[in-house]
Scaffold this motif. Sequence first.
Motif, mmCIF file in Angstrom:
data_model
loop_
_atom_site.group_PDB
_atom_site.id
_atom_site.type_symbol
_atom_site.label_atom_id
_atom_site.label_comp_id
_atom_site.label_asym_id
_atom_site.label_seq_id
_atom_site.Cartn_x
_atom_site.Cartn_y
_atom_site.Cartn_z
ATOM 1 N N ASN A 1 0.821 -1.205 0.000
ATOM 2 C CA ASN A 1 0.000 0.000 0.000
ATOM 3 C C ASN A 1 0.861 1.265 0.000
ATOM 4 O OD1 ASN A 1 -2.083 -1.787 0.228
ATOM 5 N ND2 ASN A 1 -2.563 -1.315 2.367
ATOM 6 N N ALA A 2 1.945 1.236 0.778
ATOM 7 C CA ALA A 2 2.796 2.424 0.867
ATOM 8 C C ALA A 2 3.400 2.752 -0.500
ATOM 9 C CB ALA A 2 3.893 2.225 1.908
ATOM 10 N N GLY A 3 3.775 1.717 -1.236
ATOM 11 C CA GLY A 3 4.316 1.934 -2.575
ATOM 12 C C GLY A 3 3.274 2.554 -3.491
ATOM 13 N N GLU A 4 2.036 2.072 -3.376
ATOM 14 C CA GLU A 4 0.958 2.610 -4.204
ATOM 15 C C GLU A 4 0.608 4.032 -3.773
ATOM 16 O OE1 GLU A 4 -0.432 0.746 -6.922
ATOM 17 O OE2 GLU A 4 1.461 -0.206 -6.347
ATOM 18 N N TYR A 5 0.694 4.260 -2.469
ATOM 19 C CA TYR A 5 0.422 5.594 -1.920
ATOM 20 C C TYR A 5 1.414 6.611 -2.496
ATOM 21 C CZ TYR A 5 0.850 9.341 1.565
ATOM 22 O OH TYR A 5 0.962 10.562 2.186
ATOM 23 N N ALA A 6 2.679 6.189 -2.619
ATOM 24 C CA ALA A 6 3.686 7.101 -3.158
ATOM 25 C C ALA A 6 3.298 7.519 -4.576
ATOM 26 C CB ALA A 6 5.064 6.449 -3.136
ATOM 27 N N PRO B 1 9.624 1.962 1.978
ATOM 28 C CA PRO B 1 8.506 1.450 1.171
ATOM 29 C C PRO B 1 7.994 2.437 0.129
ATOM 30 C CG PRO B 1 8.081 1.119 3.507
ATOM 31 C CD PRO B 1 9.275 1.996 3.406
ATOM 32 N N THR B 2 8.243 3.730 0.341
ATOM 33 C CA THR B 2 7.732 4.692 -0.633
ATOM 34 C C THR B 2 8.845 5.251 -1.522
ATOM 35 O OG1 THR B 2 8.053 6.528 0.891
ATOM 36 C CG2 THR B 2 5.908 5.450 0.954
ATOM 37 N N ASN B 3 10.046 4.755 -1.368
ATOM 38 C CA ASN B 3 11.178 5.298 -2.115
ATOM 39 C C ASN B 3 11.371 6.786 -1.862
ATOM 40 O OD1 ASN B 3 12.544 3.270 -3.593
ATOM 41 N ND2 ASN B 3 10.753 3.068 -4.918
ATOM 42 N N ALA B 4 11.144 7.205 -0.635
ATOM 43 C CA ALA B 4 11.280 8.628 -0.319
ATOM 44 C C ALA B 4 12.747 9.063 -0.342
ATOM 45 C CB ALA B 4 10.674 8.917 1.050
ATOM 46 N N ILE B 5 13.658 8.102 -0.131
ATOM 47 C CA ILE B 5 15.079 8.445 -0.041
ATOM 48 C C ILE B 5 15.792 8.059 -1.331
ATOM 49 C CG2 ILE B 5 17.215 8.082 1.264
ATOM 50 C CD1 ILE B 5 15.530 7.193 3.647
#
Lengths: 762, 282
Positions: free
Chosen positions: A254-259, B215-219
């Motif tokens: 979900n976090a990946g999709e959220y991004a 998980p969000t590739n923020a970095i």
Amino acid sequence: MVQVIAGSVISSLTLTVVENIHRMKMMKGVKVNRRSFLKMLGWGGAGTALAGCDMPTTVTLEEGKEEVVSYLSPEEYVIPGVGVWYASTCTQCDAGCGLHGRVREGRALKLEGNPDSPLNNGKSCMMGQSGVQTHYNPDRVTSPMMRKGNSLQAVSWDEAMAELGKQVSSVSGDRFAFVSGSLSGHQSVLTSELLSKVGSKNHFAYETINTSIWQAVSKDLLGDAMPVIRYDKAGVILSFGADFLATWMSPVHNAGEYAKFRQGERGVLVQVEPKMTLTGGNADLWVPAAPGTEGVLALGIANIIVSRGWNKVDVPASVKTELAQYDLNKVEKITGIQGSKIKRIASLLSERGPALVLAGESTVGQAKGYEAASAVMLLNIIMGSVGTTIEPSVSFPENALAAKQGNTSSLKAFAQGLSDSKYDVVFFYNSNPIYSAPEALGVESGLDKVKFKVALTMFPDETALKADLVLPLNSAIEDWGTHVAAYQGGSATMSLQQPLMEPLYKETKGFGDIMIALLSKLDEGYKQFPDYYAYLRTSVKNMPAELTGGALASDESFWNGLLQKGVLKTTGVTGSLTATLAVAKVGTPTDHLDQTSLTLIPSARLGLWDGRHANIPWLQEAPDQISKVVWDSWAEMHPHTAAEMNLKNGDIVKIESKSGSIETQVAITKAIHRGAISVPMGQGHKEYGRYAKQTGANSLSILDPVFDHKTGELATHATQVKVSKTRKNQILIKMGGSDVQMGRSFVRTVSADQLRRTEGGA
Amino acid sequence: MSLSNILDNLSRFRQDAESERYGHHDYEHRFGMAIDLDICIGCNACSTACYAENNLPVVGKDYFEQGQAMHWMRIERYWDDEELEHPERGASFIPMMCQQCGAATCEPVCPVAATYHTPDGLNAQVYNRCIGSRYCSNNCPFRVRYFNFWSFYESSWPEPLNQQLNPDLSVRDKGVMEKCTFCIQRIRVAKDSAAREERNMIDGDVITACAQACPTNAIVFGDTMDPTSQVSLAWKKHEVKRGPYTHKEAKSDEEIRGYRVFDELNVDPSVMYLERVRDSEV
Ligand code: SF4
Ligand code: SF4
Ligand code: SF4
């Protein structure tokens, strides 16, 4: 300390070694340089794998100068200083993320997400990272134990298995029960096999953190229990308590999709919940509706939408009339949310779509949770989300391997069975109900009526210590398995779990190994399998072509490919969506609220989860994402509520429900509704090793036995408590001295409007 | 020795901060990061990955209270709307670790040069040279240096937890300062592999444990001297340059999201953050 892989014991890892040697033999004579050689083997993480040559000066094999042949002997299998990455699967929660584990000198050192897994795309969460501390935990059970007199005493596996065989073959079918967490893959197949051989239907898959009510409502109103949620396609997400970034369905996915949802044309997130979750912390607008009123709010929003004609799907007049009773004034009064804000949310759904509306724990954890979730789903239907941001499910084509998801209605059923003295033999696998079930359900005392309790576990948890037989399990890092996650965001994948190293202890066994040994006692057919690995290997060999995408499963290379990639991607069965428009009869808080009490919120945390990770030191020391408190429990209260009771941070309060009481320290925060008090779940273990034991208080234990009337799920957010001051206080230990930036602007914020102007929203 | 050392360091430091060339090194690489606070969700995955990769001790409740936790990467959380009844705009999260400043204020004050600048643009800490004066942590504006007040080996890694320790780096003992290294052991491996393959390092050869986990590739991590690297492209897009502070007014549009924390101190941090976004229309 260094574990060198021995060739003598037929352990599962030796078998991996044998496999690898076998593969090496196949390539004999072919000149390959080491880089491509390693790549060809099941040594995942192509790029990183070679980056694993950490100390090149000690590496004797120079790239390209060695031939494959010299590398074959098992002694040389372990290359000093070289880390290799193997694919496996995370079992820290039931999301089933794929992993890569770094192994050096026979020790598993570091876990990372498997980039080949379509679930987590190479990423992981803090619990996944901590898998190594579950494995190397100093408080593991290291030998079988049997109750003799009043105490558990170490016994040999022979003795343990003989007793187990005796119990299982003599118990009459329906008096046998198997309690587990979510199960899937071949572990689930073997569990079903055991149950059917014994002649029992009593499998209770129990998870405190689950999405059952969402699924039940999806099934009833959309015709599909597990639709794919397209966060990335949404322009606005309105989430009623669904903490999808931390505890809802598949957090890393979900976090990946959220991004993706936030990047490009930036989507807007509105979160409605009485206590701020991690997802709430990331919202553009956080709306603390009065606890238990989310269903009313959803219908109030729906009413605005249909009365202004903003609905994207035709709404029959009868539905409109029904909705009309949720007029703004009434909704404002019940929810405590300003009318202007409610209107704003309604207009956002219409202007900033495609919309996606979700319902999670704080909304569904009510006696009328099903209705609340139905009210939320109505918004999806009228806003045309069905088919755009909510797509038909994709399920794994082989039912026997698909996930048997845990829930709490099964806990209720099990507890009922216990009080009716229905069981003689009960197995517990990956499940610790004595800790996590509300005390009012009487699980602990009910277990006294069970003649023989077996705990298959890695740790001396509360349930294991009550058992008559404790069978020590291998850790996930030492064991084989297959996993089919219930929610996969559109893919249909089976993820392989392979041992990353030899078991740390001689006397632990894999879950599958125990099941095979037990099944062999009940059915001759299982005698052909010396262990779980052999069984798994055979099962994979026999996989039909529709599962393997046409590849020949009996072919050695198929298995090798599976070991290497860690995932089997297959073509799923696509469901279909047909929306049913109906206005749910949502409850209002007057049903259960009285003014002098507060609503207890036992919020779930990414970290300690339902308490199963309280024995992981990294996770105990990791500050809670929102409150930043470490190592203890705390009760979040709004400053206004705290002031009324003259409470300050660190004061110990007694929190009393109809079913029990706990004591913990106050942590004052504005990120909670005035009428609520939140004590996150996960702490307050009475046992479970040095890190968990006696740390904090267990908020699950005092929940009242209230259940959603439709699904039978535990209403986790429906307990009212009285809070009283004690004379005790302590220092509230949290990270960081300051909650505000005091003008220092570490975190700077711009408005989305500025973003659109400067970066063009892309 | 130490006085001249300090003076020497100080003059270099000023040169770093003021010169166009911003640096006394012939840099081979200048590793840096870009962290997008709009997609950082504050989940702690990065921070836990750092514990796993870098042998960070768990200090326990009491030492945590004394401010002795060793979280090289910590996720700070701020509330911005103090006057409101509730934080309606959510929380503000920021992953904070050593910013590997080009003109690091911690470096010139070390009496024994235990912290120094490497040709890779890293602010390195030589553990066996460190005498524990703690001047560096006093002088770090970001508060990201962690001192081993105790020997945590036995308390933090009771057997067999110690078997998880990463053999590529040490466990630091009492009396030594430590901090984020940009996962220098990973950089070293990547450099060595590239050298063995007789090629230059390319973008993506190294990924830090925190960036890998996120998980969000923020970095985004990479070499800011490689103009084609993801991190360089991000810096360029957001008009953040190495060297002294770029005033907002000097940007083509002062609303562009890139900024460096405490940039105005002219310490030339190697980490660029992208501002968190909140939809004010909502
Ligand atoms: S979400 Fe669950 S399966 Fe995925 S990494 Fe985290 S704990 Fe493991
Ligand atoms: S770069 Fe490495 S050392 Fe620094 S915070 Fe990230 S993981 Fe930790
Ligand atoms: S892992 Fe990524 S999203 Fe999570 S706190 Fe770290 S930087 Fe933020």
